[in-house]
Design a protein around this motif. Structure first.
Motif, PDB file in Angstrom:
ATOM      1  N   PRO A  84       2.005  -8.453  13.527  1.00 26.92           N
ATOM      2  CA  PRO A  84       1.616  -7.307  14.362  1.00 26.92           C
ATOM      3  C   PRO A  84       1.089  -7.713  15.739  1.00 26.92           C
ATOM      4  CG  PRO A  84       0.778  -7.031  12.124  1.00 26.92           C
ATOM      5  CD  PRO A  84       1.318  -8.438  12.218  1.00 26.92           C
ATOM      6  N   ALA A  85       0.351  -8.814  15.810  1.00 27.09           N
ATOM      7  CA  ALA A  85      -0.154  -9.278  17.111  1.00 27.09           C
ATOM      8  C   ALA A  85       1.001  -9.695  18.016  1.00 27.09           C
ATOM      9  CB  ALA A  85      -1.125 -10.444  16.924  1.00 27.09           C
ATOM     10  N   TYR A  86       1.962 -10.423  17.475  1.00 27.21           N
ATOM     11  CA  TYR A  86       3.119 -10.829  18.281  1.00 27.21           C
ATOM     12  C   TYR A  86       3.941  -9.616  18.714  1.00 27.21           C
ATOM     13  CZ  TYR A  86       2.442 -15.837  17.605  1.00 27.21           C
ATOM     14  OH  TYR A  86       1.943 -17.112  17.627  1.00 27.21           O
ATOM     15  N   ILE A 108       5.713 -22.956   3.706  1.00 25.39           N
ATOM     16  CA  ILE A 108       5.313 -22.247   4.919  1.00 25.39           C
ATOM     17  C   ILE A 108       6.100 -20.942   4.983  1.00 25.39           C
ATOM     18  CG2 ILE A 108       5.278 -22.283   7.459  1.00 25.39           C
ATOM     19  CD1 ILE A 108       3.353 -24.320   6.366  1.00 25.39           C
ATOM     20  N   ILE A 109       5.396 -19.820   4.996  1.00 30.75           N
ATOM     21  CA  ILE A 109       6.041 -18.504   5.053  1.00 30.75           C
ATOM     22  C   ILE A 109       6.007 -18.040   6.496  1.00 30.75           C
ATOM     23  CG2 ILE A 109       5.954 -16.117   4.239  1.00 30.75           C
ATOM     24  CD1 ILE A 109       4.229 -17.257   1.863  1.00 30.75           C
ATOM     25  N   PHE A 110       7.164 -17.624   7.030  1.00 29.78           N
ATOM     26  CA  PHE A 110       7.216 -17.209   8.437  1.00 29.78           C
ATOM     27  C   PHE A 110       8.372 -16.261   8.677  1.00 29.78           C
ATOM     28  CE2 PHE A 110       9.903 -20.909   8.112  1.00 29.78           C
ATOM     29  CZ  PHE A 110      11.004 -20.615   8.908  1.00 29.78           C
ATOM     30  N   ILE A 111       8.280 -15.584   9.807  1.00 23.97           N
ATOM     31  CA  ILE A 111       9.389 -14.761  10.291  1.00 23.97           C
ATOM     32  C   ILE A 111       9.707 -15.247  11.703  1.00 23.97           C
ATOM     33  CG2 ILE A 111       7.919 -12.897  11.141  1.00 23.97           C
ATOM     34  CD1 ILE A 111      10.245 -10.984  10.288  1.00 23.97           C
ATOM     35  N   PRO A 112      10.980 -15.603  11.975  1.00 25.82           N
ATOM     36  CA  PRO A 112      11.331 -16.025  13.328  1.00 25.82           C
ATOM     37  C   PRO A 112      11.297 -14.828  14.276  1.00 25.82           C
ATOM     38  CG  PRO A 112      13.258 -16.123  11.883  1.00 25.82           C
ATOM     39  CD  PRO A 112      12.096 -15.696  11.046  1.00 25.82           C
ATOM     40  N   MET A 113      10.658 -15.032  15.447  1.00 31.49           N
ATOM     41  CA  MET A 113      10.518 -13.961  16.427  1.00 31.49           C
ATOM     42  C   MET A 113      10.863 -14.499  17.802  1.00 31.49           C
ATOM     43  SD  MET A 113       7.008 -12.110  15.097  1.00 31.49           S
ATOM     44  CE  MET A 113       7.439 -10.480  15.733  1.00 31.49           C
ATOM     45  N   GLU A 114      11.207 -13.567  18.705  1.00 29.09           N
ATOM     46  CA  GLU A 114      11.610 -13.962  20.060  1.00 29.09           C
ATOM     47  C   GLU A 114      11.145 -12.892  21.034  1.00 29.09           C
ATOM     48  OE1 GLU A 114      15.684 -15.803  21.788  1.00 29.09           O
ATOM     49  OE2 GLU A 114      15.912 -13.916  20.702  1.00 29.09           O
ATOM     50  N   GLY A 133       5.271  -8.048  22.627  1.00 30.38           N
ATOM     51  CA  GLY A 133       6.680  -7.920  22.980  1.00 30.38           C
ATOM     52  C   GLY A 133       7.645  -8.767  22.176  1.00 30.38           C
ATOM     53  N   PHE A 134       7.176  -9.461  21.161  1.00 25.44           N
ATOM     54  CA  PHE A 134       8.073 -10.252  20.306  1.00 25.44           C
ATOM     55  C   PHE A 134       8.742  -9.335  19.284  1.00 25.44           C
ATOM     56  CE2 PHE A 134       5.314 -13.468  21.996  1.00 25.44           C
ATOM     57  CZ  PHE A 134       6.066 -14.639  22.021  1.00 25.44           C
ATOM     58  N   ARG A 135       9.968  -9.678  18.924  1.00 28.48           N
ATOM     59  CA  ARG A 135      10.713  -8.942  17.904  1.00 28.48           C
ATOM     60  C   ARG A 135      11.298  -9.928  16.907  1.00 28.48           C
ATOM     61  NH1 ARG A 135       7.838  -5.635  19.017  1.00 28.48           N
ATOM     62  NH2 ARG A 135       8.122  -4.022  20.545  1.00 28.48           N
ATOM     63  N   ALA A 136      11.349  -9.499  15.647  1.00 28.39           N
ATOM     64  CA  ALA A 136      11.931 -10.349  14.600  1.00 28.39           C
ATOM     65  C   ALA A 136      13.401 -10.587  14.905  1.00 28.39           C
ATOM     66  CB  ALA A 136      11.777  -9.682  13.242  1.00 28.39           C
ATOM     67  N   VAL A 137      13.836 -11.821  14.708  1.00 24.26           N
ATOM     68  CA  VAL A 137      15.247 -12.163  14.913  1.00 24.26           C
ATOM     69  C   VAL A 137      15.864 -12.697  13.622  1.00 24.26           C
ATOM     70  CG1 VAL A 137      15.079 -12.530  17.391  1.00 24.26           C
ATOM     71  CG2 VAL A 137      14.639 -14.454  15.834  1.00 24.26           C
ATOM     72  N   GLY A 138      15.167 -12.508  12.531  1.00 19.58           N
ATOM     73  CA  GLY A 138      15.658 -12.933  11.226  1.00 19.58           C
ATOM     74  C   GLY A 138      14.682 -12.481  10.161  1.00 19.58           C
ATOM     75  N   SER A 143       6.341 -16.812  13.180  1.00 15.76           N
ATOM     76  CA  SER A 143       5.054 -16.172  12.935  1.00 15.76           C
ATOM     77  C   SER A 143       4.698 -16.125  11.459  1.00 15.76           C
ATOM     78  CB  SER A 143       5.080 -14.744  13.483  1.00 15.76           C
ATOM     79  OG  SER A 143       3.871 -14.082  13.177  1.00 15.76           O
ATOM     80  N   SER A 144       3.427 -16.350  11.166  1.00 13.14           N
ATOM     81  CA  SER A 144       2.927 -16.103   9.816  1.00 13.14           C
ATOM     82  C   SER A 144       2.957 -14.592   9.583  1.00 13.14           C
ATOM     83  CB  SER A 144       1.497 -16.618   9.675  1.00 13.14           C
ATOM     84  OG  SER A 144       0.611 -15.805  10.414  1.00 13.14           O
ATOM     85  N   PRO A 145       2.993 -14.169   8.317  1.00 16.32           N
ATOM     86  CA  PRO A 145       2.963 -12.724   8.058  1.00 16.32           C
ATOM     87  C   PRO A 145       1.745 -12.046   8.691  1.00 16.32           C
ATOM     88  CG  PRO A 145       3.568 -13.901   6.062  1.00 16.32           C
ATOM     89  CD  PRO A 145       3.177 -14.948   7.081  1.00 16.32           C
TER      90      PRO A 145
END
Length: 173
Positions: free
Chosen positions: A144-146, A163-169, A150-155, A138-140
């Motif tokens: 919040p939308a993800y 490319i700035i992102f946070i892995p989510m699952e 029900g998505f949660r950060a996994v890293g 996800s982009s920063p």
């Protein structure tokens, strides 16, 4: 192609300016890549690009252009779209049968992203019945939308080629 009950006209949650609309959800058709890229670029430029360096914007455009999307279509993945009449209001691209690579929704629309994710999860489960979760980088802006879906950060936040992102699952069951 899937015969999912999602792939039909549906009146409900999606709204523009508080007015319910009839939105059609379906798989992308060959030749629609240009329309899809126009929506992606419009939303990306407004909400995501301001957080990226020139390198990141260039890298994104290399990934999300007409030719690249056409090349990925059908390669162990799929693209679904939402449209209201002639207006393309959202799109989702799934790769590997379990990863959201693109999810963009016209900012005027509410509920389209949630519906596209639900449809995509249904299709992923049809393709991979053993699937346990779906992922996204996800982009920063979109975190919040993800999280609401029900998505949660996994890293931690990462930056790769600008490319700035946070892995989510998110679990699918």
């Amino acid at each position: 192609m899937c015969t999912s009950p999602w792939l039909q006209k549906k009146e409900s949650e999606p709204r523009i300016g508080g007015i319910a609309m009839v939105t059609a959800y379906r798989f992308m058709r060959k030749g629609e890549e240009t329309r899809i890229c126009a929506l992606v670029k419009k939303v990306f430029d407004e909400f995501v690009a301001p957080d990226y360096s020139d390198e990141g914007v260039g890298e994104f455009y290399t990934f999300a252009n007409t030719e690249a999307i056409a090349a990925r279509a059908g390669e162990n993945g799929f693209i679904m779209v939402a449209e209201d009449g002639d207006d393309l209001t959202g799109m989702i691209e799934i790769v590997r049968g379990d990863h959201i690579s693109l999810l963009f929704v016209d900012r005027r629309c509410e509920g389209i992203g949630k519906t596209l994710v639900a449809m995509a999860v249904d299709e992923c489960l049809r393709i991979k019945p053993e699937l346990k979760s779906i992922t996204v980088n996800s982009s920063p802006f979109a975190v919040p939308a993800y999280e609401k879906m029900g998505f949660r950060a996994v890293g931690p936040f990462r930056e790769v080629n600008g490319i700035i992102f946070i892995p989510m699952e998110r679990p699918v069951n």
